[in-house]
Each structure stands twice: as structure tokens, then as C-alpha cells.
Design an enzyme around this catalytic site. Structure first.
Site, PDB file in Angstrom:
ATOM      1  N   CYS A   9       0.824  -1.209   0.000  1.00  0.00           N
ATOM      2  CA  CYS A   9       0.000   0.000   0.000  1.00  0.00           C
ATOM      3  C   CYS A   9       0.856   1.257   0.000  1.00  0.00           C
ATOM      4  O   CYS A   9       2.024   1.229   0.391  1.00  0.00           O
ATOM      5  CB  CYS A   9      -0.924  -0.005   1.218  1.00  0.00           C
ATOM      6  N   ASP A 132      -5.805  -3.425  11.503  1.00  0.00           N
ATOM      7  CA  ASP A 132      -4.643  -2.550  11.590  1.00  0.00           C
ATOM      8  C   ASP A 132      -4.496  -2.074  13.033  1.00  0.00           C
ATOM      9  O   ASP A 132      -5.468  -2.042  13.791  1.00  0.00           O
ATOM     10  CB  ASP A 132      -4.834  -1.343  10.662  1.00  0.00           C
TER      11      ASP A 132
END
Length: 215
Positions: A9, A132
């Protein structure tokens, strides 16, 4: 054992995107969030997403987007996935999925076992969940802070198929993370950077290889 699913990412240059594609990343992510050091404009995102077309699934990361932004980003990048990394409610996630016609990857911040209570509602409306580490208090960014959470929180927890692990991962610890959580999908951003926003092709290659070795 199933092959590990890898997402890189926060890509923002052709060189680092190519490194991720050449390494065999399954998903490549582009951040459209001005506060992030990984932010790409719609025009840059269009170029990068076009470069990746057909080689990996393309993900655009947004934070609490309004409908106008959703329309602009979908038109510019034509993403395969929309990643929501803000405080979007399950209802808003479902609305975004319906409005854009794209599968949604919803990030959920985790710091303690109690944070897992939110997963069931999101699992009903998102196509994948991403766990996360919760950002530190007062942080500008909802993710990409290079922090990990206690993976043992997930011990014995039945998670939706395809759940991804993120937060503080790098080539050195990704194998341990996969073993301890039992997950088979990972997402990395800061763990393949030299400094915030500056990806390192060698670290990207090493991360994908380390994740694959676990498979």
C-alpha cells in the site's frame, strides 16, 4: 497451505509500483488522503492505476470519503477495490459499496480484544476486513504509522475468510505474524519504506518473498 495474499500500500512512483508488480504482489494500493505522506493526486493515481491494470488488483485508500470524492476517484483510477480507512459506519460501508459497484476492504483499528466486537457488523457489508493497529492518540493518520498490535489478541478468534493483517509488518516479522495469527493475507506500507512516503524497491521485494516463504 494456501498461498499468502500480499498487498503493498501507499505506492506513489512508477519505480516502486513496478517493484511491487515484479515481486508478484496481489494488490497494489494508492492513497488519496492529503494528510498522508503517501498521498497521490487523482491524475497521478490515474497514471499508476493504468500502469498496474491487468497485473495486480488496484486498491484506492480513502478516509471518510463523501459522495463527490467517491465519484471522482472511481472515475480517475477505476479501482478494483475501495479501501476505507476512516470511521465509516457499517451502513456507510454498504452505501459506498452499492454506490461505486466496487468491492470494499474495510480497515478496523485494533488495540485490545474489545475492538474485535466491531468485526461482525463490518463483515456483513465489506468484502474483506483489514485489521490494523489503532493509531496513537492525536495521530494525523488512521494507519501507516508503523505500529503493530498484540497479535495474540486474535488467538482462538474465528475471523471472516480473507481477513488481512496490517500494522508494523516488515520482511523480518511477517512470517511470525502469519504463524501467530493464522491469517493468510497481509498488507504493508511503512514496513517497506526508507522514510515516510518513500518506498524502497528492495524492501518491497524482500517483503513479498518473506510472506511467500510462509505459504
Amino acid at each position: 497451505m494456501a498461498e499468502v495474499y500480499v498487498k503493498i500500500c501507499g505506492l506513489s512512483t512508477e519505480a516502486t509500483l513496478d517493484a511491487a508488480l515484479d515481486a508478484g504482489a496481489d494488490l497494489v494500493g494508492f492513497v488519496h488522503f492529503p494528510k498522508s505522506p503517501r498521498h497521490v493526486s487523482l491524475e497521478k493515481g490515474r497514471s499508476l492505476a493504468g500502469r498496474a491494470r491487468g497485473r495486480a488488483q488496484r486498491v484506492v485508500l480513502l478516509v471518510d470519503p463523501n459522495d463527490a470524492l467517491l465519484a471522482a476517484v472511481t472515475d480517475a483510477l477505476d479501482p478494483d477495490w475501495i479501501q476505507l480507512h476512516g470511521k465509516e459506519s457499517p451502513q456507510r460501508v454498504a452505501e459506498i459499496r452499492a454506490r461505486t459497484g466496487r468491492p470494499v476492504l474495510k480497515a478496523v483499528g485494533v488495540a485490545a480484544a474489545a475492538d474485535l466486537a466491531a468485526l461482525a457488523d463490518y463483515a456483513e457489508v465489506a468484502d474483506r476486513l483489514l485489521l490494523d493497529a489503532k493509531p496513537p492518540p492525536g495521530a494525523d493518520l488512521p494507519g501507516g504509522n508503523g505500529r503493530s498490535f498484540d497479535w495474540d489478541i486474535l488467538r482462538g478468534v474465528v475471523l471472516p475468510a480473507g481477513t488481512m493483517l496490517s500494522g508494523g509488518l516488515d520482511a523480518e516479522n511477517v512470517g511470525t505474524a502469519l504463524s501467530r495469527t493464522g491469517l493468510a493475507a497481509v498488507d504493508v506500507s511503512s514496513g517497506v519504506e526508507i522514510r515516510p512516503g518513500e518506498k524502497d524497491p528492495a524492501r518491497i521485494t524482500a517483503f513479498v518473498a518473506a510472506a511467500r516463504r510462509r505459504a
